[in-house]
Structure formats: structure tokens, C-alpha cells
Design a protein around this motif. Sequence first.
Motif, PDB file in Angstrom:
ATOM      1  N   ALA A  26       0.211   8.695  -2.782  1.00  0.00           N
ATOM      2  CA  ALA A  26      -1.258   8.715  -2.702  1.00  0.00           C
ATOM      3  C   ALA A  26      -1.819   7.324  -2.987  1.00  0.00           C
ATOM      4  CB  ALA A  26      -1.829   9.743  -3.667  1.00  0.00           C
ATOM      5  N   ASN A  27      -1.216   6.595  -3.903  1.00  0.00           N
ATOM      6  CA  ASN A  27      -1.673   5.235  -4.194  1.00  0.00           C
ATOM      7  C   ASN A  27      -1.256   4.239  -3.125  1.00  0.00           C
ATOM      8  OD1 ASN A  27      -3.286   5.192  -6.664  1.00  0.00           O
ATOM      9  ND2 ASN A  27      -1.489   6.163  -7.550  1.00  0.00           N
ATOM     10  N   VAL A  28      -0.096   4.442  -2.521  1.00  0.00           N
ATOM     11  CA  VAL A  28       0.283   3.603  -1.374  1.00  0.00           C
ATOM     12  C   VAL A  28      -0.741   3.809  -0.257  1.00  0.00           C
ATOM     13  CG1 VAL A  28       2.008   3.245   0.446  1.00  0.00           C
ATOM     14  CG2 VAL A  28       2.751   3.515  -1.934  1.00  0.00           C
ATOM     15  N   ASP A  29      -1.050   5.068   0.050  1.00  0.00           N
ATOM     16  CA  ASP A  29      -2.000   5.368   1.128  1.00  0.00           C
ATOM     17  C   ASP A  29      -3.389   4.790   0.842  1.00  0.00           C
ATOM     18  OD1 ASP A  29       0.120   6.707   2.257  1.00  0.00           O
ATOM     19  OD2 ASP A  29      -0.757   8.702   2.076  1.00  0.00           O
ATOM     20  N   ALA A  30      -3.770   4.737  -0.429  1.00  0.00           N
ATOM     21  CA  ALA A  30      -5.068   4.174  -0.818  1.00  0.00           C
ATOM     22  C   ALA A  30      -5.009   2.647  -0.943  1.00  0.00           C
ATOM     23  CB  ALA A  30      -5.523   4.792  -2.140  1.00  0.00           C
TER      24      ALA A  30
ATOM     25  N   PHE B 101       0.494  -3.470   3.161  1.00  0.00           N
ATOM     26  CA  PHE B 101      -0.925  -3.105   3.100  1.00  0.00           C
ATOM     27  C   PHE B 101      -1.750  -3.955   4.059  1.00  0.00           C
ATOM     28  CE2 PHE B 101      -0.724  -1.582  -1.636  1.00  0.00           C
ATOM     29  CZ  PHE B 101       0.058  -0.502  -1.263  1.00  0.00           C
ATOM     30  N   GLY B 102      -1.387  -5.211   4.213  1.00  0.00           N
ATOM     31  CA  GLY B 102      -2.113  -6.103   5.113  1.00  0.00           C
ATOM     32  C   GLY B 102      -1.871  -5.835   6.585  1.00  0.00           C
ATOM     33  N   ALA B 103      -0.742  -5.231   6.901  1.00  0.00           N
ATOM     34  CA  ALA B 103      -0.370  -5.009   8.303  1.00  0.00           C
ATOM     35  C   ALA B 103      -1.025  -3.781   8.920  1.00  0.00           C
ATOM     36  CB  ALA B 103       1.155  -4.887   8.422  1.00  0.00           C
ATOM     37  N   TYR B 104      -1.518  -2.856   8.085  1.00  0.00           N
ATOM     38  CA  TYR B 104      -2.045  -1.592   8.605  1.00  0.00           C
ATOM     39  C   TYR B 104      -3.422  -1.300   8.033  1.00  0.00           C
ATOM     40  CZ  TYR B 104       2.609  -1.173  10.346  1.00  0.00           C
ATOM     41  OH  TYR B 104       3.783  -1.447  10.998  1.00  0.00           O
TER      42      TYR B 104
ATOM     43  N   ALA C 115       5.424   9.203   8.154  1.00  0.00           N
ATOM     44  CA  ALA C 115       4.562   8.061   7.834  1.00  0.00           C
ATOM     45  C   ALA C 115       3.779   7.735   9.093  1.00  0.00           C
ATOM     46  CB  ALA C 115       5.381   6.859   7.381  1.00  0.00           C
ATOM     47  N   GLU C 116       2.461   7.780   8.993  1.00  0.00           N
ATOM     48  CA  GLU C 116       1.567   7.504  10.116  1.00  0.00           C
ATOM     49  C   GLU C 116       0.800   6.228   9.791  1.00  0.00           C
ATOM     50  OE1 GLU C 116      -2.408   9.534  12.016  1.00  0.00           O
ATOM     51  OE2 GLU C 116      -0.850  10.864  11.231  1.00  0.00           O
ATOM     52  N   LEU C 117       1.017   5.202  10.598  1.00  0.00           N
ATOM     53  CA  LEU C 117       0.464   3.880  10.324  1.00  0.00           C
ATOM     54  C   LEU C 117      -0.428   3.447  11.475  1.00  0.00           C
ATOM     55  CD1 LEU C 117       3.898   2.334   9.268  1.00  0.00           C
ATOM     56  CD2 LEU C 117       2.208   3.468   7.791  1.00  0.00           C
TER      57      LEU C 117
ATOM     58  N   THR D 294       1.838   3.914  14.617  1.00  0.00           N
ATOM     59  CA  THR D 294       3.291   3.980  14.448  1.00  0.00           C
ATOM     60  C   THR D 294       3.600   5.231  13.658  1.00  0.00           C
ATOM     61  OG1 THR D 294       3.476   1.568  14.419  1.00  0.00           O
ATOM     62  CG2 THR D 294       5.306   2.808  13.465  1.00  0.00           C
ATOM     63  N   LEU D 295       4.465   6.085  14.198  1.00  0.00           N
ATOM     64  CA  LEU D 295       4.920   7.277  13.490  1.00  0.00           C
ATOM     65  C   LEU D 295       6.380   7.088  13.118  1.00  0.00           C
ATOM     66  CD1 LEU D 295       3.424  10.254  15.539  1.00  0.00           C
ATOM     67  CD2 LEU D 295       2.732   9.460  13.275  1.00  0.00           C
ATOM     68  N   LEU D 296       6.678   7.304  11.859  1.00  0.00           N
ATOM     69  CA  LEU D 296       8.046   7.224  11.364  1.00  0.00           C
ATOM     70  C   LEU D 296       8.386   8.528  10.667  1.00  0.00           C
ATOM     71  CD1 LEU D 296       7.770   3.671   9.794  1.00  0.00           C
ATOM     72  CD2 LEU D 296       9.005   4.254  11.887  1.00  0.00           C
ATOM     73  N   TYR D 297       9.606   8.951  10.803  1.00  0.00           N
ATOM     74  CA  TYR D 297      10.095  10.160  10.144  1.00  0.00           C
ATOM     75  C   TYR D 297      11.165   9.702   9.166  1.00  0.00           C
ATOM     76  CZ  TYR D 297       7.502  11.888  14.048  1.00  0.00           C
ATOM     77  OH  TYR D 297       6.488  12.110  14.956  1.00  0.00           O
TER      78      TYR D 297
END
Length: 136
Positions: free
Chosen positions: A22-26, A65-68, A93-95, A103-106
Motif C-alpha cells: 500500500a505504501n509502495v502504491d502511494a 517511483f519516478g518511472a511510473y 503489478a499494474e504500472l 505494464t502488467l506483471l504477474y
Amino acid sequence: MQYEPTLDRAALIDFATQKYFANVDAKNMEATLDCFHDEALFCVQTAFTRHAGKGEIRRMFEDFFGAYETIIHRDFTCTVDEANGRIAACFTAELHDVDGNVTLLYNTNFWRLRPGADGPKFQEVYVYMSGANVLT
């Protein structure tokens, strides 16, 4: 080396999905880094990359964080080893980048937590990524 477990199953899942992802996503850098011991090891196994210590892990997250524009981790399936303070999770992971590309990663992550003076934190993180490494 095994560490004395301090979190039960529900708390391990909460740590990985809510406190960490949740903190990565934020894009909350300090809260994300607070999940790691100072000398933690973060490895992307499928890309043969390794980040040792909070300084290297911080730099990796700054780039990520800067790339997405938007980062979303979702659809978790967790497996927990409560007796040894370990957890694994498969997830999507949806970026979204600034140009609107998605970009979708599984992925699958494996975490080992170690107790500390200010609570348990990740000692080791192993990432298996379905596509190109976005954590360089």
C-alpha cells in the motif's frame, strides 16, 4: 538463520499487502523503507539484480517511483509460514507511465521477516517477475 517469529498469519499478510505494498502504491518512500531492516537484501531473481542495504533499496524505489505515474499491486494470493516469519505472495503489478502506457506483471515475492527493536521488518525479499525488470 531462522528468527523468532513475532507475527501471526493475518499480521504477516497485512504487513506485506497493507504496510508494504500500500505504501509502495502511494509512493510513500519513508513508510516503504520502514518495512526493511537497515542491512536488508532485495533481489530480483529473474533479472539477477541485488540491492543490499537501505541506501541501495532507496535508490531502487526512487527510480521505480519516478518511472511510473500510477503503481497498483492487486489480486494477492498469499502463502504464510507463520512459524518462521515468512510469507510469499503471487499478485498482479499494474504500472502506468506518464505517456499512458500500461505494464502488467504477474509476480511472486518471497519475504523473510526478522524481529527488531521497533518491530519486525523485511530481512530478505526475493522477487520473481513475469516481464522485464522494473526494479533496477
